[in-house]
Write an enzyme that holds these catalytic residues in place. Structure first.
Site, PDB file in Angstrom:
ATOM      1  N   SER A 145      16.287  60.302  27.039  1.00 40.14           N
ATOM      2  CA  SER A 145      17.252  60.110  28.120  1.00 40.14           C
ATOM      3  C   SER A 145      16.852  58.898  28.981  1.00 40.14           C
ATOM      4  O   SER A 145      16.817  57.781  28.473  1.00 40.14           O
ATOM      5  CB  SER A 145      17.367  61.415  28.916  1.00 40.14           C
ATOM      6  OG  SER A 145      18.518  61.434  29.706  1.00 40.14           O
ATOM      7  N   ASP A 226      25.799  65.521  22.745  1.00 40.41           N
ATOM      8  CA  ASP A 226      25.742  64.578  23.867  1.00 40.41           C
ATOM      9  C   ASP A 226      27.189  64.228  24.229  1.00 40.41           C
ATOM     10  O   ASP A 226      28.106  64.412  23.410  1.00 40.41           O
ATOM     11  CB  ASP A 226      25.003  63.297  23.448  1.00 40.41           C
ATOM     12  CG  ASP A 226      23.527  63.308  23.837  1.00 40.41           C
ATOM     13  OD1 ASP A 226      23.227  63.728  24.964  1.00 40.41           O
ATOM     14  OD2 ASP A 226      22.689  62.894  23.014  1.00 40.41           O
ATOM     15  N   HIS A 258      21.888  67.551  24.537  1.00 41.65           N
ATOM     16  CA  HIS A 258      21.042  66.557  25.213  1.00 41.65           C
ATOM     17  C   HIS A 258      19.637  67.081  25.510  1.00 41.65           C
ATOM     18  O   HIS A 258      18.716  66.308  25.715  1.00 41.65           O
ATOM     19  CB  HIS A 258      21.726  66.145  26.521  1.00 41.65           C
ATOM     20  CG  HIS A 258      21.069  64.985  27.215  1.00 41.65           C
ATOM     21  ND1 HIS A 258      21.272  63.686  26.826  1.00 41.65           N
ATOM     22  CD2 HIS A 258      20.200  64.933  28.252  1.00 41.65           C
ATOM     23  CE1 HIS A 258      20.562  62.882  27.606  1.00 41.65           C
ATOM     24  NE2 HIS A 258      19.902  63.612  28.478  1.00 41.65           N
TER      25      HIS A 258
END
Length: 275
Positions: A145, A226, A258
Site C-alpha cells: 500500500s 482492491d 487490500h
C-alpha cells in the site's frame, strides 16, 4: 468527490469483512504474526539508522545463514499515517527458513512525518544496511500500500548523493499507490497535508527512470478486491516501468482484498510468498 473518496478507501472493497472491522482485524493479524516471528526467529530489534524516534530497523535473521545472504526489506503500509515496523515482521518465518533475512523499516508517519522526509528515510535505511551489513547479498524490496509507494520511490533514487548504491535485485510492490495527485482531494491528505508540488515530486509514476542493464526485477501485485482505482494505478505503473525497459510483471491475485493480500505472506504456501 465522494466517488473518489470511496476509490481510495480500501476498507470499502473487501468481500470478507465490513469496513468498520477490517482495519482492526488487519492490525490484529499483523501484530500477532509479528509477535510469533519475534518469538521464533533470531532478531535484532530497534536498530537506529538515524536520529529520529522512528528511524529504526528490525532484523530477522535466516535460520541457517550462509556466508552471505539476501535480505527482504519490508516497508509497511497504513496510508503514511498508521502502523509501524512493530507490526511488520509477520512475513519473516517462511523467508528466514529459506535463508533470507527480513528487515522491517520504521519511518516517521504523518502528521509528524512529511512525504519528502519519509521517502528520504527509506532511502537512508538502505544505505545504512549496505554500510553496516557487508554480508548482505542483494536487497529485495517489499512494500504494501503506502509502503509500495515508498518502495517505488526507492527505485527512482539518484544514488550519487548517497555515495552508496544499494544492490537492489528485486521489488515486490503490493496494492500500491503510484500517483499521489488523486489523493490530494481525499481524506487521506488531511494528515499528510501535501501540496500539488509535493504530490508530484513524490509520485513514482512521474519519476520512472530508464532501466540500467543490471536493473532489478519488479513485481507489481494487486488484489482482485482492491478498488478499481488501485487496480488502475498498478496497471499503469507497471506499463510505465515496462516502457522504460524495466523487467516487470503484473500479478493479479484472486480471492484476496487490500488487506489479506499482504497478511498471507506469513503462509509458506501463499503464491506471493512462493514468488
Amino acid at each position: 468527490l465522494q466517488a473518489l473518496e470511496d476509490q481510495y478507501s480500501p476498507s470499502r472493497w473487501s468481500r470478507r469483512l465490513d469496513r468498520d472491522t477490517i482495519i482492526d482485524a488487519h492490525l490484529e493479524v499483523t501484530a500477532a504474526g509479528t509477535e510469533r516471528a519475534r518469538a521464533s526467529v533470531q532478531t535484532l530489534l530497534h536498530i537506529p539508522y538515524g536520529d529520529g524516534d522512528r528511524e529504526k530497523l528490525d532484523i530477522y535473521f535466516p535460520t541457517n545463514p550462509s556466508e552471505t545472504f539476501p535480505v527482504l526489506v519490508y516497508i509497511h503500509g497504513g496510508y503514511w499515517q498508521c502502523l509501524s515496523k512493530d507490526d511488520s515482521g509477520f512475513a519473516a518465518p517462511p523467508l528466514v527458513s529459506q535463508g533470507v533475512a527480513v528487515v522491517a523499516v520504521g519511518y516517521d508517519i504523518a502528521p509528524k512525518g512529511h512525504m519528502d522526509a519519509m521517502v528520504l528515510q527509506v532511502r537512508r535505511s538502505l544505505v545504512f544496511l549496505m554500510e553496516q551489513y557487508p554480508r548482505i547479498r542483494g536487497i529485495y524490496l517489499c512494500g504494501h500500500s503506502a509502503g509500495a509507494h515508498l518502495a517505488a520511490m526507492v527505485l527512482s533514487t539518484d544514488w550519487t548523493e548517497f555515495q552508496v548504491v544499494p544492490d537492489i535485485k528485486g521489488a515486490v510492490l503490493v496494492s500500491g499507490v503510484y500517483d499521489l495527485e488523486p489523493i490530494l482531494h481525499t481524506y487521506v491528505n488531511d494528515a499528510l497535508n501535501m501540496s500539488r508540488e509535493v504530490a508530484q515530486r513524490n509520485s513514482p509514476m512521474r519519476h520512472v527512470t530508464p532501466a540500467v542493464p543490471a536493473a532489478c526485477e519488479v513485481l507489481v501485485a494487486v488484489a482482485q478486491h482492491d478498488s478499481p482505482e488501485f487496480r488502475r494505478q498498478s496497471q499503469e505503473y507497471s506499463q510505465a516501468l515496462r516502457a522504460a525497459g524495466w523487467s516487470v510483471s503484473l500479478l493479479d491475485l484472486a480471492d484476496v482484498d487490500h488487506f489479506d493480500v499482504i497478511e498471507k505472506l506469513s503462509e509458506d504456501s501463499y503464491v506471493l510468498t512462493q514468488v
